[in-house]
Scaffold this motif. Structure first.
Motif, PDB file in Angstrom:
ATOM      1  N   CYS A 157     -13.842  16.445   1.916  1.00  0.00           N
ATOM      2  CA  CYS A 157     -13.022  17.147   2.890  1.00  0.00           C
ATOM      3  C   CYS A 157     -12.465  16.155   3.880  1.00  0.00           C
ATOM      4  N   GLY A 158     -11.533  16.625   4.718  1.00  0.00           N
ATOM      5  CA  GLY A 158     -10.990  15.776   5.755  1.00  0.00           C
ATOM      6  C   GLY A 158      -9.610  15.266   5.386  1.00  0.00           C
ATOM      7  N   HIS A 159      -9.038  14.435   6.263  1.00  0.00           N
ATOM      8  CA  HIS A 159      -7.683  13.945   6.043  1.00  0.00           C
ATOM      9  C   HIS A 159      -7.621  12.468   6.449  1.00  0.00           C
ATOM     10  N   ARG A 160      -7.296  11.628   5.510  1.00  0.00           N
ATOM     11  CA  ARG A 160      -7.207  10.190   5.777  1.00  0.00           C
ATOM     12  C   ARG A 160      -5.936   9.643   5.151  1.00  0.00           C
ATOM     13  N   CYS A 161      -5.176   8.857   5.906  1.00  0.00           N
ATOM     14  CA  CYS A 161      -3.956   8.275   5.356  1.00  0.00           C
ATOM     15  C   CYS A 161      -3.804   6.808   5.719  1.00  0.00           C
ATOM     16  N   MET A 162      -4.726   6.249   6.512  1.00  0.00           N
ATOM     17  CA  MET A 162      -4.617   4.867   6.949  1.00  0.00           C
ATOM     18  C   MET A 162      -5.004   3.907   5.831  1.00  0.00           C
ATOM     19  N   LYS A 163      -4.236   2.867   5.649  1.00  0.00           N
ATOM     20  CA  LYS A 163      -4.519   1.878   4.623  1.00  0.00           C
ATOM     21  C   LYS A 163      -5.890   1.252   4.861  1.00  0.00           C
ATOM     22  N   ALA A 164      -6.663   1.115   3.793  1.00  0.00           N
ATOM     23  CA  ALA A 164      -8.014   0.520   3.789  1.00  0.00           C
ATOM     24  C   ALA A 164      -9.073   1.427   4.387  1.00  0.00           C
ATOM     25  N   ASP A 165      -8.673   2.622   4.872  1.00  0.00           N
ATOM     26  CA  ASP A 165      -9.662   3.550   5.405  1.00  0.00           C
ATOM     27  C   ASP A 165     -10.309   4.322   4.258  1.00  0.00           C
ATOM     28  N   PHE A 166     -11.390   5.020   4.593  1.00  0.00           N
ATOM     29  CA  PHE A 166     -12.103   5.806   3.595  1.00  0.00           C
ATOM     30  C   PHE A 166     -11.231   6.971   3.138  1.00  0.00           C
ATOM     31  N   THR A 167     -11.270   7.272   1.862  1.00  0.00           N
ATOM     32  CA  THR A 167     -10.446   8.320   1.276  1.00  0.00           C
ATOM     33  C   THR A 167     -11.335   9.415   0.727  1.00  0.00           C
ATOM     34  N   ASP A 170     -11.666  14.203  -4.825  1.00  0.00           N
ATOM     35  CA  ASP A 170     -11.527  15.495  -5.489  1.00  0.00           C
ATOM     36  C   ASP A 170     -12.763  15.755  -6.342  1.00  0.00           C
ATOM     37  N   ASP A 171     -12.812  16.936  -6.945  1.00  0.00           N
ATOM     38  CA  ASP A 171     -14.000  17.328  -7.703  1.00  0.00           C
ATOM     39  C   ASP A 171     -14.211  16.463  -8.948  1.00  0.00           C
ATOM     40  N   HIS A 172     -13.126  16.017  -9.571  1.00  0.00           N
ATOM     41  CA  HIS A 172     -13.291  15.169 -10.755  1.00  0.00           C
ATOM     42  C   HIS A 172     -13.958  13.851 -10.370  1.00  0.00           C
ATOM     43  N   ALA A 192     -20.169  18.140   2.601  1.00  0.00           N
ATOM     44  CA  ALA A 192     -19.763  19.325   1.837  1.00  0.00           C
ATOM     45  C   ALA A 192     -19.055  20.342   2.725  1.00  0.00           C
ATOM     46  N   GLU A 193     -17.741  20.314   2.707  1.00  0.00           N
ATOM     47  CA  GLU A 193     -16.897  21.374   3.259  1.00  0.00           C
ATOM     48  C   GLU A 193     -15.669  21.472   2.353  1.00  0.00           C
ATOM     49  N   ASN A 194     -15.126  22.647   2.222  1.00  0.00           N
ATOM     50  CA  ASN A 194     -13.955  22.853   1.385  1.00  0.00           C
ATOM     51  C   ASN A 194     -12.704  22.434   2.156  1.00  0.00           C
ATOM     52  N   GLU A 195     -12.094  21.324   1.746  1.00  0.00           N
ATOM     53  CA  GLU A 195     -10.959  20.765   2.481  1.00  0.00           C
ATOM     54  C   GLU A 195      -9.754  21.691   2.466  1.00  0.00           C
ATOM     55  N   ALA A 196      -9.484  22.316   1.325  1.00  0.00           N
ATOM     56  CA  ALA A 196      -8.304  23.180   1.244  1.00  0.00           C
ATOM     57  C   ALA A 196      -8.371  24.295   2.278  1.00  0.00           C
ATOM     58  N   ILE A 197      -9.559  24.840   2.480  1.00  0.00           N
ATOM     59  CA  ILE A 197      -9.729  25.920   3.452  1.00  0.00           C
ATOM     60  C   ILE A 197      -9.628  25.390   4.875  1.00  0.00           C
ATOM     61  N   THR A 198     -10.394  24.346   5.187  1.00  0.00           N
ATOM     62  CA  THR A 198     -10.432  23.854   6.571  1.00  0.00           C
ATOM     63  C   THR A 198      -9.090  23.281   7.008  1.00  0.00           C
ATOM     64  N   GLN A 199      -8.397  22.590   6.119  1.00  0.00           N
ATOM     65  CA  GLN A 199      -7.105  22.005   6.468  1.00  0.00           C
ATOM     66  C   GLN A 199      -6.068  23.099   6.752  1.00  0.00           C
ATOM     67  N   MET A 200      -6.055  24.126   5.922  1.00  0.00           N
ATOM     68  CA  MET A 200      -5.103  25.221   6.110  1.00  0.00           C
ATOM     69  C   MET A 200      -5.365  25.953   7.418  1.00  0.00           C
ATOM     70  N   LEU A 201      -6.633  26.240   7.691  1.00  0.00           N
ATOM     71  CA  LEU A 201      -6.969  26.947   8.919  1.00  0.00           C
ATOM     72  C   LEU A 201      -6.660  26.107  10.161  1.00  0.00           C
ATOM     73  N   ALA A 202      -6.887  24.806  10.076  1.00  0.00           N
ATOM     74  CA  ALA A 202      -6.576  23.925  11.206  1.00  0.00           C
ATOM     75  C   ALA A 202      -5.079  23.895  11.477  1.00  0.00           C
ATOM     76  N   GLU A 203      -4.285  23.798  10.429  1.00  0.00           N
ATOM     77  CA  GLU A 203      -2.825  23.761  10.598  1.00  0.00           C
ATOM     78  C   GLU A 203      -2.316  25.059  11.210  1.00  0.00           C
ATOM     79  N   ARG A 204      -2.853  26.181  10.796  1.00  0.00           N
ATOM     80  CA  ARG A 204      -2.449  27.467  11.358  1.00  0.00           C
ATOM     81  C   ARG A 204      -2.830  27.569  12.830  1.00  0.00           C
ATOM     82  N   SER A 205      -4.017  27.092  13.166  1.00  0.00           N
ATOM     83  CA  SER A 205      -4.477  27.162  14.548  1.00  0.00           C
ATOM     84  C   SER A 205      -3.596  26.314  15.459  1.00  0.00           C
TER      85      SER A 205
END
Length: 482
Positions: A157-167, A170-172, A192-205
């Motif tokens: 879960c979470g959101h990372r886009c910085m080069k060399a940062d932790f990424t 996915d389930d695979h 363990a958190e479901n990123e699709a759910i938390t990211q969507m809810l954060a964006e809406r908030s």
């Protein structure tokens, strides 16, 4: 005439927490190792622990340091300040996470880079987790195994886009990582958190202007944690990989792990001190200093976590210590604040006060939660217990002694913590690492760097060069370099 041995150190007159509980017994130490338990030892140095609890030093299994700042995070927590905070707080061994530092620790080369950065900069001992991200399933897990990591970490879960940062993975990636980590015999720790759910809810908030701590908590609901835990457990059952779910924040999450244990899955449950101490009801008053993921939850959840802790359903407590420059917390939009709680220095005193003094937890269970259980889980065989042959790592605790934590008492690089201003009902008076004092109430934190990296090897890989490691990694576990 029989000559009594003269030991290097004796700790006398304290209430020592042994495997079967507290006992008034003296401890003899030689060459940094516990050599005898008994009475009236002759020693070159004697520490009188009258009126004190002598506990095994804490093994904090979840700490974020940033010994390599990469130019962008040079003002985050580093090895010197982080391990100083550990020393002052009674943490004699900490397990360092592979994220926050730049570059992230995701292969043999970046792990060696971290070892080099920490050399002669540690005041307590440090073990390392290797990071797993999409794209490093082609020998990198084996590289880090051969270089002595005590386990691995993966986040889904979470959101990372910085080069060399932790990424985030996915389930695979998670499934394939479990198959490879199983071959090392080490533990895979999982956020363990479901990123699709938390990211969507954060964006809406954010889009609707709901930017408070309470809104942040609502964006990371319990079911997002539980759903991910269930999927992770099903993969662990399929692969046979040993796993630990980090920073479980909900009673429902603990209950899922408890059921999985009964089903034969090799899983442990970690809970952080801040989930046991703070509640959502006070989160808005404290603000972004309490922002973390999973979030601080309702008082009902806190009460339930304590009950499960007492019942033995939670395996160990940790800090998930993660500090940042104050400006990254001083924002009105909580969603834009740095996520992490500064807690490394106050694990032991708060847990002793809250668990032993306020809730009557036994000394035996206290020591298991803070020391022996995490040491056992991550294979740190010399750590976690007051018994002959173990490292002489101790924390001396003065019970029923209240103090109010002030910012200038913090050893962190950035003097911020949600615990500042709180009254804590026990005090750390001395911390001893392999027989040498690294903190005392009178002298403060040592200026010497006596800490070491604790490395766990399960093959004959000790002291391999990086080139030897790369040459051999494909044959060690039958892993190809595709």
């Amino acid at each position: 005439m029989v000559h009594q041995m003269i030991h290097d150190l004796a700790i006398t007159n304290g209430l020592a927490i042994l495997e079967n509980g507290g006992k008034h017994i003296d401890i003899a130490v030689d060459n940094g190792v516990i050599t005898q338990l008994g009475r009236q030892f002759n020693a070159r140095k004697v520490i009188d622990a009258t009126g004190l609890i002598v506990s095994p030093g804490m093994v904090d299994a979840h700490v974020h340091l940033t010994g390599i700042g990469g130019g962008l995070r040079d003002n985050f927590e580093g090895y010197q300040t982080g391990t100083s905070a550990g020393a002052k707080g009674g943490v004699t061994t900490l397990i360092e996470m592979p994220m926050n530092q730049l570059p992230a620790t995701i292969n043999g080369r970046t792990l060696l880079q971290k070892y080099n950065a920490g050399q002669n900069n540690l005041k307590v001992d440090v073990a390392s987790l290797g990071g797993i991200v999409p794209g490093n399933l082609n020998g990198e897990i084996q590289e880090m195994n051969c270089q002595g990591v005590c386990g691995y970490f993966i986040a889904t879960c979470g959101h990372r886009c910085m080069k060399a940062d932790f990424t985030n993975s996915d389930d695979h990636t998670l499934l394939e990582a479990m198959k490879q980590v199983k071959k090392t015999g080490k533990v895979l720790t999982i956020h363990a958190e479901n990123e699709a759910i938390t990211q969507m809810l954060a964006e809406r908030s954010e889009a609707s202007g709901q930017l408070s701590m309470a809104d942040f908590v609502a964006s990371r609901p319990v079911f997002a944690e539980v759903e991910e835990i269930r999927r992770v457990l099903s993969m662990a059952k399929e692969t046979g990989c040993r796993i630990s779910i980090t920073h479980v924040s909900s009673i429902e999450g603990v209950d899922e792990i408890t059921k999985a244990k009964a089903d034969g899955i090799d899983v442990t449950c970690e809970v952080c001190v801040h989930y046991l101490y703070f509640s959502k009801e006070e989160a808005d008053r404290i603000g972004p200093l309490l922002k973390c993921a999973p979030p601080i939850r309702e008082k009902r959840q806190q009460t339930g976590l304590w009950q499960r802790l007492r019942d033995g359903k939670i395996d160990y407590v940790a800090s998930d210590h993660s500090t940042c420059p104050p400006r990254l917390k001083a924002v009105k939009n909580v969603f834009q604040a740095w996520g992490g709680v500064a807690g490394l220095q106050n694990n032991v005193d708060i847990m002793f006060d809250e668990a032993v003094q306020k809730r009557k937890m036994t000394l035996k269970q206290f020591a298991r939660l803070v020391a022996s259980n995490p040491a056992d889980r991550f294979g740190l065989s010399k750590k976690g217990r007051i018994s002959v042959g173990k490292d002489a790592d101790f924390v001396l605790i003065k019970p029923n002694t209240s103090y109010i934590l002030k910012a200038d008492q913090l050893e962190y690089r950035n003097k911020i913590s949600p615990y500042v201003g709180r009254s804590i009902g026990a005090k750390i008076t001395q911390t001893i690492l392999r027989g040498r004092t690294v903190y005392s109430e009178q002298g403060g934190v040592t200026t010497a760097f006596q800490g070491q990296f604790v490395k766990k090897f399960n093959q004959n890989h000790h002291n391999w060069t990086f080139k030897q490691l790369c040459d051999k990694r494909d044959t060690i576990f039958g892993q190809s370099k595709q």
